[in-house]
Motif scaffolding. Sequence first.
Motif, PDB file in Angstrom:
ATOM      1  N   THR A 141     -20.163  48.050 -14.949  1.00 18.87           N
ATOM      2  CA  THR A 141     -20.208  47.846 -16.394  1.00 18.87           C
ATOM      3  C   THR A 141     -18.816  47.615 -16.975  1.00 18.87           C
ATOM      4  O   THR A 141     -18.578  46.620 -17.681  1.00 18.87           O
ATOM      5  CB  THR A 141     -20.874  49.042 -17.092  1.00 18.87           C
ATOM      6  N   GLU A 142     -17.886  48.521 -16.709  1.00 17.30           N
ATOM      7  CA  GLU A 142     -16.550  48.394 -17.287  1.00 17.30           C
ATOM      8  C   GLU A 142     -15.828  47.169 -16.752  1.00 17.30           C
ATOM      9  O   GLU A 142     -15.100  46.492 -17.485  1.00 17.30           O
ATOM     10  CB  GLU A 142     -15.736  49.664 -17.019  1.00 17.30           C
ATOM     11  N   ARG A 143     -16.013  46.883 -15.477  1.00 13.66           N
ATOM     12  CA  ARG A 143     -15.370  45.704 -14.882  1.00 13.66           C
ATOM     13  C   ARG A 143     -15.889  44.425 -15.523  1.00 13.66           C
ATOM     14  O   ARG A 143     -15.117  43.506 -15.829  1.00 13.66           O
ATOM     15  CB  ARG A 143     -15.637  45.706 -13.384  1.00 13.66           C
ATOM     16  N   ALA A 144     -17.199  44.355 -15.722  1.00 14.55           N
ATOM     17  CA  ALA A 144     -17.785  43.161 -16.339  1.00 14.55           C
ATOM     18  C   ALA A 144     -17.337  43.017 -17.784  1.00 14.55           C
ATOM     19  O   ALA A 144     -17.016  41.920 -18.241  1.00 14.55           O
ATOM     20  CB  ALA A 144     -19.310  43.234 -16.262  1.00 14.55           C
ATOM     21  N   ARG A 145     -17.296  44.135 -18.512  1.00 17.43           N
ATOM     22  CA  ARG A 145     -16.841  44.075 -19.900  1.00 17.43           C
ATOM     23  C   ARG A 145     -15.386  43.640 -19.982  1.00 17.43           C
ATOM     24  O   ARG A 145     -15.004  42.877 -20.866  1.00 17.43           O
ATOM     25  CB  ARG A 145     -17.039  45.434 -20.571  1.00 17.43           C
ATOM     26  N   GLY A 146     -14.572  44.118 -19.033  1.00 17.37           N
ATOM     27  CA  GLY A 146     -13.177  43.704 -19.014  1.00 17.37           C
ATOM     28  C   GLY A 146     -13.038  42.210 -18.775  1.00 17.37           C
ATOM     29  O   GLY A 146     -12.202  41.543 -19.392  1.00 17.37           O
TER      30      GLY A 146
END
Length: 208
Positions: free
Chosen positions: A183-188
């Motif tokens: 999730t955080e990687r994709a949002r970044g």
Amino acid sequence: MPADPSAHGSGETPLRRAADTSRRAAPSPTVRSSGTSAVEVRRSSRRRRTVSAYREGDRTVVLIPARMSEAEEERWVTVMLDKLAAQESKRMLGDADLAERAERLSGQFLDGRARPASVRWVTNQNTRWGSCTPAEGSIRLSHRLQGMPEYVIDYVLLHELAHLLVPGHGPRFWRLLESYPRTERARGYLEGVVAADRLPHLPAARGD
């Protein structure tokens, strides 16, 4: 220095010759930024006639001969990034692929409870990456996602699947996404695209 039009394998292009013929030890890999992703250039003294490139997570690795000049390196990095983008565009997911992907993601992360009636690409969403109409069970993803890493597409798709179960962006909604590890990687990644290219806005962030 024109390239031979043929390629050896995926993402590999042969060189006719390198302008810089001086012999030198291969330096440590160099990392640069290209748009929203990093590019790592690795020189090899054993590589004499080819340039190749491949994706490694969020990073693109470009392999070049150690003797290549900095100007040639710059040009070949651009060439190989364009080749990879062209190859990936041919493998874009169709609507049927999205539906299968949605079913898999729902089963893996939402216990199979999110069951969309339709999942499709659309070209009229320029202010968001995806949208969901729970009453109709329909999910639409912006065509701007096409060609992006699969984990990014999966995140947006899972985000919209979660909206079939919870309409808003409260704590209950975000708990549904906690099990997705990227999730955080994709949002970044998407934040970088928004910042660099002024493309559609991110799905609402936690606490919005």
